[in-house]
Design an enzyme around this catalytic site. Structure first.
Site, PDB file in Angstrom:
ATOM      1  N   CYS A   1       0.818  -1.214   0.000  1.00 24.35           N
ATOM      2  CA  CYS A   1       0.000   0.000   0.000  1.00 24.35           C
ATOM      3  C   CYS A   1       0.854   1.268   0.000  1.00 24.35           C
ATOM      4  CB  CYS A   1      -0.993  -0.030   1.157  1.00 24.35           C
ATOM      5  SG  CYS A   1      -2.394   1.099   0.882  1.00 24.35           S
TER       6      CYS A   1
ATOM      7  N   HIS B   1      -4.514  -4.274   0.182  1.00 23.89           N
ATOM      8  CA  HIS B   1      -4.276  -4.854   1.501  1.00 23.89           C
ATOM      9  C   HIS B   1      -4.751  -6.303   1.534  1.00 23.89           C
ATOM     10  CE1 HIS B   1      -2.772  -1.532   3.941  1.00 23.89           C
ATOM     11  NE2 HIS B   1      -3.630  -0.739   3.338  1.00 23.89           N
TER      12      HIS B   1
ATOM     13  N   GLU C   1      -3.692  -8.674   3.130  1.00 24.34           N
ATOM     14  CA  GLU C   1      -3.563  -9.256   4.473  1.00 24.34           C
ATOM     15  C   GLU C   1      -4.746  -8.925   5.385  1.00 24.34           C
ATOM     16  OE1 GLU C   1      -2.243  -5.040   5.034  1.00 24.34           O
ATOM     17  OE2 GLU C   1      -2.076  -6.544   3.452  1.00 24.34           O
TER      18      GLU C   1
END
Length: 310
Positions: free
Chosen positions: A142, A235, A237
């Protein structure tokens, strides 16, 4: 095989309850194997939440992964206790003589500032330069992806009219490249950001290979130097409720925020979000560890004088 972390790291108990095999230092000493050494520079304000998300992502592999955490010196964390940082994190001066198989540099909530205005920018530049000779492959997530594209290739970010927020559809390019092996033709992934690096600028940079992009959200995944540098603009994760927490946080502060796209059933924040990106997120990190870390790293990290020779 397990993830090796410090035995009293608070998220260890959560990982164990999720049946993720974690190993502390004591047990690891009895293993006759060289684990993959992964360093995480955690720039996110809620560090324990990010630790849990990334450790989950690194757990889906048969490799033994030894994880260390780094923090920056030139910034005072307001959301994580100093005792936690002092106990589980190290700084760049403490780690810069070491070499690592892989590294992840997280995003940070500073994207609306100019890069040079960020209080730890000079330190981050030193760390990014250090990765080129001390790390086999680095993932930039990011804001870190934007920062690294700016630092290494001079690509500037621009502010978006509205926050890129929610789940967005992406299509896979360059399917033969191992990093996207096993990906579907199109897939969902979370984004949460106010800025972007224009996709046309990325395509025009001859050093970069775009692997996945979105008509609406722009870049999701690119790499350079054969995978030595990997740029993830979203993102992957994030867990099920991360976007939900961000949305309700901003609503409670009366900040301008739209309902995250493609996230709640019927676009109703009262409905539990559907988890629709975890499989591709796990695939991404597994491919990275296998093809760009494990199969590329030397057996003796310190016997390799310069990673440029890999």
């Amino acid at each position: 095989m397990p993830i090796k972390i410090q035995g009293d790291l608070p998220v260890k108990e959560i990982l164990e309850k999720e049946n993720i095999f974690v190993m502390d230092e004591t047990r690891a000493l009895h293993q006759d194997i060289r684990p993959i050494q992964i360093l995480i520079l955690n720039l996110m304000p809620l560090k324990e939440e990010t630790e849990l998300q990334l450790l989950r992502s690194l757990s889906n592999t048969p490799l033994q992964v030894d994880v260390s955490f780094m923090t920056v010196q030139n910034h005072e964390s307001k959301n994580t206790s100093m005792s936690h940082l002092n106990k589980f994190y190290q700084t760049f001066p403490e780690l810069k003589e070491q070499k690592f198989d892989g590294m992840i540099i997280t995003g940070a909530p500073v994207e609306q500032m100019e890069f040079e205005e960020v209080d730890y920018w000079n330190e981050l530049v030193d760390i990014m330069d250090w990765t080129t000779t001390h790390v086999t492959s680095t993932i930039f997530l990011c804001w870190a992806a934007q920062a690294s594209l700016y630092h290494f290739y001079g690509l500037k970010k621009r502010k978006l009219d509205t926050k890129m927020f929610g789940l967005f559809w992406h299509r896979v390019l360059n399917r033969k490249i191992p990093l996207v092996r096993g990906f579907d033709d199109v897939f969902l992934a979370p984004h949460s950001r106010h800025t972007e690096v224009p996709i046309e600028d990325i395509h025009n940079c001859k050093e970069l290979t775009v692997l996945a992009e979105s008509d609406e959200a722009g870049l999701f995944l690119a790499m350079s130097e054969g995978g030595r540098k990997i740029f993830v603009m979203g993102h992957p994760e994030y867990d099920r409720v991360t976007l939900d927490g961000e949305y309700k946080r901003d609503m409670s502060k009366n900040l301008p925020i739209d309902i995250p796209k493609n996230y709640y059933r019927d676009d109703d924040p009262e409905n539990r979000p559907l988890l629709m990106w975890r499989a591709h997120a796990n695939n991404l990190y597994t491919n990275w560890l296998n093809y760009y870390v494990y199969q590329s790293t030397p057996f003796d990290l310190y016997g390799t004088p310069d990673f440029h020779e890999i």
